[in-house]
Write an enzyme that holds these catalytic residues in place. Structure first.
Site, PDB file in Angstrom:
ATOM      1  N   CYS A 126       0.822  -1.224   0.000  1.00 24.87           N
ATOM      2  CA  CYS A 126       0.000   0.000   0.000  1.00 24.87           C
ATOM      3  C   CYS A 126       0.857   1.276   0.000  1.00 24.87           C
ATOM      4  O   CYS A 126       1.687   1.473   0.894  1.00 24.87           O
ATOM      5  CB  CYS A 126      -0.899  -0.027   1.234  1.00 24.87           C
ATOM      6  SG  CYS A 126      -1.753   1.530   1.521  1.00 24.87           S
ATOM      7  N   TRP A 166      -7.725  -7.029   5.107  1.00 26.31           N
ATOM      8  CA  TRP A 166      -6.340  -7.186   5.543  1.00 26.31           C
ATOM      9  C   TRP A 166      -6.277  -8.173   6.702  1.00 26.31           C
ATOM     10  O   TRP A 166      -7.085  -8.089   7.641  1.00 26.31           O
ATOM     11  CB  TRP A 166      -5.778  -5.848   6.013  1.00 26.31           C
ATOM     12  CG  TRP A 166      -5.579  -4.828   4.930  1.00 26.31           C
ATOM     13  CD1 TRP A 166      -6.372  -3.743   4.687  1.00 26.31           C
ATOM     14  CD2 TRP A 166      -4.508  -4.766   3.973  1.00 26.31           C
ATOM     15  NE1 TRP A 166      -5.859  -3.012   3.628  1.00 26.31           N
ATOM     16  CE2 TRP A 166      -4.716  -3.614   3.176  1.00 26.31           C
ATOM     17  CE3 TRP A 166      -3.392  -5.564   3.708  1.00 26.31           C
ATOM     18  CZ2 TRP A 166      -3.857  -3.247   2.134  1.00 26.31           C
ATOM     19  CZ3 TRP A 166      -2.543  -5.202   2.673  1.00 26.31           C
ATOM     20  CH2 TRP A 166      -2.772  -4.054   1.901  1.00 26.31           C
ATOM     21  N   ARG A 192     -14.715   1.585   6.107  1.00 28.48           N
ATOM     22  CA  ARG A 192     -13.679   0.768   5.477  1.00 28.48           C
ATOM     23  C   ARG A 192     -12.525   0.574   6.455  1.00 28.48           C
ATOM     24  O   ARG A 192     -12.200   1.468   7.230  1.00 28.48           O
ATOM     25  CB  ARG A 192     -13.156   1.453   4.219  1.00 28.48           C
ATOM     26  CG  ARG A 192     -14.178   1.437   3.105  1.00 28.48           C
ATOM     27  CD  ARG A 192     -13.589   1.981   1.832  1.00 28.48           C
ATOM     28  NE  ARG A 192     -13.145   0.916   0.952  1.00 28.48           N
ATOM     29  CZ  ARG A 192     -13.720   0.618  -0.210  1.00 28.48           C
ATOM     30  NH1 ARG A 192     -14.749   1.301  -0.637  1.00 28.48           N
ATOM     31  NH2 ARG A 192     -13.265  -0.354  -0.966  1.00 28.48           N
ATOM     32  N   THR A 221      -8.976   0.370   6.530  1.00 27.70           N
ATOM     33  CA  THR A 221      -7.808   0.633   5.692  1.00 27.70           C
ATOM     34  C   THR A 221      -6.520   0.670   6.506  1.00 27.70           C
ATOM     35  O   THR A 221      -6.540   0.860   7.724  1.00 27.70           O
ATOM     36  CB  THR A 221      -7.974   1.997   4.981  1.00 27.70           C
ATOM     37  OG1 THR A 221      -8.193   3.007   5.967  1.00 27.70           O
ATOM     38  CG2 THR A 221      -9.123   1.991   3.999  1.00 27.70           C
ATOM     39  N   VAL A 222      -5.405   0.510   5.794  1.00 25.90           N
ATOM     40  CA  VAL A 222      -4.080   0.784   6.349  1.00 25.90           C
ATOM     41  C   VAL A 222      -3.600   2.088   5.732  1.00 25.90           C
ATOM     42  O   VAL A 222      -4.005   2.418   4.613  1.00 25.90           O
ATOM     43  CB  VAL A 222      -3.070  -0.347   6.025  1.00 25.90           C
ATOM     44  CG1 VAL A 222      -3.354  -1.553   6.844  1.00 25.90           C
ATOM     45  CG2 VAL A 222      -3.019  -0.678   4.534  1.00 25.90           C
ATOM     46  N   GLU A 228      -5.211   8.144   8.808  1.00 23.16           N
ATOM     47  CA  GLU A 228      -5.001   8.924   7.585  1.00 23.16           C
ATOM     48  C   GLU A 228      -3.494   9.151   7.415  1.00 23.16           C
ATOM     49  O   GLU A 228      -2.877   9.872   8.213  1.00 23.16           O
ATOM     50  CB  GLU A 228      -5.762  10.256   7.682  1.00 23.16           C
ATOM     51  CG  GLU A 228      -5.512  11.205   6.539  1.00 23.16           C
ATOM     52  CD  GLU A 228      -5.730  10.565   5.173  1.00 23.16           C
ATOM     53  OE1 GLU A 228      -6.807   9.994   4.933  1.00 23.16           O
ATOM     54  OE2 GLU A 228      -4.797  10.615   4.351  1.00 23.16           O
ATOM     55  N   SER A 229      -2.933   8.570   6.364  1.00 19.14           N
ATOM     56  CA  SER A 229      -1.475   8.622   6.199  1.00 19.14           C
ATOM     57  C   SER A 229      -0.943  10.055   6.163  1.00 19.14           C
ATOM     58  O   SER A 229       0.118  10.341   6.713  1.00 19.14           O
ATOM     59  CB  SER A 229      -1.051   7.886   4.923  1.00 19.14           C
ATOM     60  OG  SER A 229      -1.559   8.540   3.779  1.00 19.14           O
ATOM     61  N   TYR A 252      -5.006   5.816  -9.229  1.00 25.04           N
ATOM     62  CA  TYR A 252      -6.209   5.021  -8.920  1.00 25.04           C
ATOM     63  C   TYR A 252      -7.390   5.492  -9.773  1.00 25.04           C
ATOM     64  O   TYR A 252      -8.232   4.703 -10.181  1.00 25.04           O
ATOM     65  CB  TYR A 252      -6.574   5.142  -7.433  1.00 25.04           C
ATOM     66  CG  TYR A 252      -5.686   4.309  -6.543  1.00 25.04           C
ATOM     67  CD1 TYR A 252      -6.039   3.013  -6.185  1.00 25.04           C
ATOM     68  CD2 TYR A 252      -4.477   4.806  -6.071  1.00 25.04           C
ATOM     69  CE1 TYR A 252      -5.218   2.238  -5.384  1.00 25.04           C
ATOM     70  CE2 TYR A 252      -3.637   4.041  -5.272  1.00 25.04           C
ATOM     71  CZ  TYR A 252      -4.010   2.759  -4.930  1.00 25.04           C
ATOM     72  OH  TYR A 252      -3.195   1.980  -4.140  1.00 25.04           O
TER      73      TYR A 252
HETATM   74  N1  LIG Z   1      -6.636   8.123   2.675  1.00 31.38           N
HETATM   75  C1  LIG Z   1      -6.103   6.900   3.247  1.00 31.38           C
HETATM   76  C2  LIG Z   1      -6.192   5.789   2.207  1.00 31.38           C
HETATM   77  C3  LIG Z   1      -5.759   4.433   2.746  1.00 31.38           C
HETATM   78  C4  LIG Z   1      -6.182   3.294   1.817  1.00 31.38           C
HETATM   79  O1  LIG Z   1      -7.029   3.444   0.927  1.00 31.38           O
HETATM   80  N2  LIG Z   1      -5.585   2.104   2.034  1.00 31.38           N
HETATM   81  C5  LIG Z   1      -5.962   0.955   1.241  1.00 31.38           C
HETATM   82  C6  LIG Z   1      -4.746   0.119   0.875  1.00 31.38           C
HETATM   83  S1  LIG Z   1      -3.756   0.843  -0.368  1.00 31.38           S
HETATM   84  C7  LIG Z   1      -6.831   0.014   2.055  1.00 31.38           C
HETATM   85  O2  LIG Z   1      -6.486  -0.335   3.162  1.00 31.38           O
HETATM   86  N3  LIG Z   1      -7.969  -0.406   1.494  1.00 31.38           N
HETATM   87  C8  LIG Z   1      -8.847  -1.355   2.118  1.00 31.38           C
HETATM   88  C9  LIG Z   1     -10.301  -1.016   1.879  1.00 31.38           C
HETATM   89  O3  LIG Z   1     -10.602   0.007   1.270  1.00 31.38           O
HETATM   90  O4  LIG Z   1     -11.142  -1.805   2.340  1.00 31.38           O
HETATM   91  C10 LIG Z   1      -4.680   7.162   3.696  1.00 31.38           C
HETATM   92  O5  LIG Z   1      -3.978   7.919   3.013  1.00 31.38           O
HETATM   93  O6  LIG Z   1      -4.286   6.658   4.744  1.00 31.38           O
END
Ligand SMILES: N[C@@H](CCC(=O)N[C@@H](CS)C(=O)NCC(=O)O)C(=O)O
Length: 354
Positions: free
Chosen positions: A86, A119, A145, A147-148, A163-164, A211
């Protein structure tokens, strides 16, 4: 006997009898496209015109002076959950490494599960096997969601931030008392405006832009995203003709944010996301800039080519249903000199980590 079977099959193929009729082709295409659209809308939310819209993240606490919305800086208290494929999570690993926070903030690697679309932890963490379990531990009934990256507080079992863009600001400034490289400031006051301006362009057109190309569901949405992406790359390439980094001679968070997308570009975005007007290594300045950043102390260690390929090609099913992972490209060229006159010693100027 066998021989005669083969020759009768060959002759019927020649006559075209074994080809499916137009009706079968049309039906299969219709079913296939409909299924693709259903799967894509689960993977990537859309605007009416077929453009990908990235969902907003939901945890935005800070680390710093203690207030209702913040957590105190501390060594050993926080953990980062990251997936190595990611690009957003990768930003946090790069800043952790540049600042020398390896002993202060621990890391748990998660990998995508091909069948569940979530994940999964490399080893059980906080009693959880998956990231959705962790999100639910932090906030029971969480529906968003999962997310990582996740910056996790081991003490309260809460998500500090997911949020990264915010996590890297926190890592840059809030752990200096524990960092081995505290004097490195990637978001200095005097450059903030310039950094924020680059961030805005680069997020829309490049970080999220790739993306928007790959997840577009209409030709026009794809073309718009692709045009914006390559216009921005041209603009950046021009700026890098005179500047070592985006904001001049000083490395900043804007470079880190761009780097993790550039590292993946020729490897996955060029092919899988159809960003194939040009490769990064074919740009004079961008190519050298990518090598320059890759060779900064500790950065290459955060880059995992095999995970990047596996996570994208192996897990974005609607984009690559066969799941075949390509064998290339060869990225050893990232170790070649950056050809912009930056010697290794100069590159290592800010810290003696090794
Ligand atoms: N805006 C978030 C985006 C994070 C993101 O979209 N991570 C993706 C992996 S590249 C994820 O974990 N997606 C899992 C999902 O959407 O269920 C950030 O910058 O932290």
């Amino acid at each position: 006997m066998i021989q005669s079977n083969i020759s009768s099959k060959t002759s019927s193929a020649k006559k075209g009898k074994s080809l499916p009729s137009g009706l079968i082709i049309r039906t299969v295409k219709f079913i296939w496209t409909t299924m693709w659209q259903i799967m894509m809308s689960n993977l990537a939310p859309l605007s009416k015109s077929g453009e990908y819209i990235r969902p907003a993240t939901q945890f935005h606490h800070i680390i710093g002076i203690v207030s209702e919305n913040s957590y105190p800086p501390a060594a050993g208290r926080y953990n980062l959950y990251v997936g190595l494929g990611c690009p957003w999570a990768h930003r946090t690993l790069v800043v952790r490494s540049l600042k020398g926070l390896e002993d202060t903030i621990s890391v748990t690697i998660v990998s995508p599960s091909r069948d569940e679309g979530i994940w999964v932890m490399s080893q059980e963490s906080e009693g959880c096997r998956t990231l959705p379990e962790l999100y639910n531990l932090a906030q029971s009934g969480y529906q968003g969601r999962c997310t990582v990256p996740v910056l996790w507080d081991k003490q309260t079992k809460k998500i500090v931030n997911n949020e990264s863009a915010e996590i890297i600001v926190i890592l840059n400034s809030q752990f200096n008392e524990f960092a081995t490289n505290p004097s490195l400031d990637l978001y200095p006051e005097e450059l903030k405006e310039q950094i924020d301006t680059w961030n805005e362009t680069i997020y829309h057109a490049v970080n999220n832009g790739v993306y928007r190309c790959g997840f577009a569901q209409t030709q026009s949405a794809y073309e718009k995203a692709c045009e914006e992406l390559f216009t921005a790359l041209d603009e950046i390439d021009t700026a890098l003709a005179t500047n070592r980094y985006l904001c001049g001679e000083q490395l900043t968070l804007a470079d880190v944010r761009l780097f993790t997308t550039l590292f993946r570009f020729d490897v996955v975005y060029y092919g899988l996301f159809k960003c194939n007007r040009r490769r990064i290594q074919d740009y004079t300045n961008l190519g050298a800039y990518l090598r320059d950043l890759y060779q900064l102390p500790g950065v290459a260690d955060t880059c995992d080519l095999e995970s990047v390929k596996r996570d994208y090609y192996g897990n974005l099913f609607p984009l690559n249903p066969g799941g075949i992972i390509p064998s290339g490209p060869d990225i050893t060229n990232l170790w070649q000199p950056d050809e912009r006159g930056h010697g290794e010693l100069e590159t290592r100027g800010w810290g003696e980590k090794e």
